[in-house]
Design an enzyme around this catalytic site. Sequence first.
Site, PDB file in Angstrom:
ATOM      1  N   PRO A  13     -27.644 -41.638  -8.346  1.00 33.58           N
ATOM      2  CA  PRO A  13     -26.445 -41.022  -8.082  1.00 33.58           C
ATOM      3  C   PRO A  13     -26.612 -39.524  -8.489  1.00 33.58           C
ATOM      4  O   PRO A  13     -26.034 -38.812  -9.275  1.00 33.58           O
ATOM      5  CB  PRO A  13     -25.352 -41.608  -9.132  1.00 33.58           C
ATOM      6  N   CYS A  14     -27.305 -38.779  -7.678  1.00 30.80           N
ATOM      7  CA  CYS A  14     -27.625 -37.391  -7.807  1.00 30.80           C
ATOM      8  C   CYS A  14     -26.253 -36.441  -7.775  1.00 30.80           C
ATOM      9  O   CYS A  14     -26.270 -35.195  -8.377  1.00 30.80           O
ATOM     10  CB  CYS A  14     -28.649 -36.766  -6.785  1.00 30.80           C
ATOM     11  N   HIS A  15     -25.407 -37.154  -7.072  1.00 35.23           N
ATOM     12  CA  HIS A  15     -23.843 -36.418  -7.189  1.00 35.23           C
ATOM     13  C   HIS A  15     -23.357 -36.391  -8.550  1.00 35.23           C
ATOM     14  O   HIS A  15     -22.473 -35.522  -8.783  1.00 35.23           O
ATOM     15  CB  HIS A  15     -22.758 -37.052  -6.314  1.00 35.23           C
TER      16      HIS A  15
END
Length: 187
Positions: free
Chosen positions: A146-148
């Site tokens: 989950p780079c967000h």
Amino acid sequence: MSDSTQTETVVSALFDTAIGLCAIAWHGDTVVRFQLPEASEEQTLARITRPFDGSPVPESAPGPVIIEAIAGIRAHLDGAVDALRWIEVDLRGVPEFHRAVYAVTRAIDPGHTLSYGDIAGRIGAPGSAQAVGQALGRNPVPLIIPCHRVLAADHALHGFSAPGGIGTKARLLEIERTPGFGEPMLF
């Protein structure tokens, strides 16, 4: 995360979600790439099927494990928040620094965030926030890793390389009910 030698052909599939048409690529029961929606079905398909080792990635019907991963992704994007850590990913060929960044990023729970600097510190590379951002920009499985959930030091949404840019990042954080995103501010 699998490190075994890849012996199976990588295949892909498109699927609808609450945020648009996504794509997934896998071999066996292991995800190797995930794609958030592009502007069109053709662009999403082109992005997920860009060559692996010089070979195009054909579309295929997913088996039970990938069907379950797709169902989990759909449910997450529908608001039934899930960390998706149970989805096996193959990061073979990914540089060691990136793998370290992805391991810390994957451990961030939905509804929570870290800064690029926080991740740099946690992997023992303080001062490498920019390199962390570059690694996340090359994330082959966004949402699953989950780079967000990684923000700038000022908690602002800067430089999200997925389709839709920071608008997509904000939408994903809103779906996960992350404080400060998609809700009225009291102060």
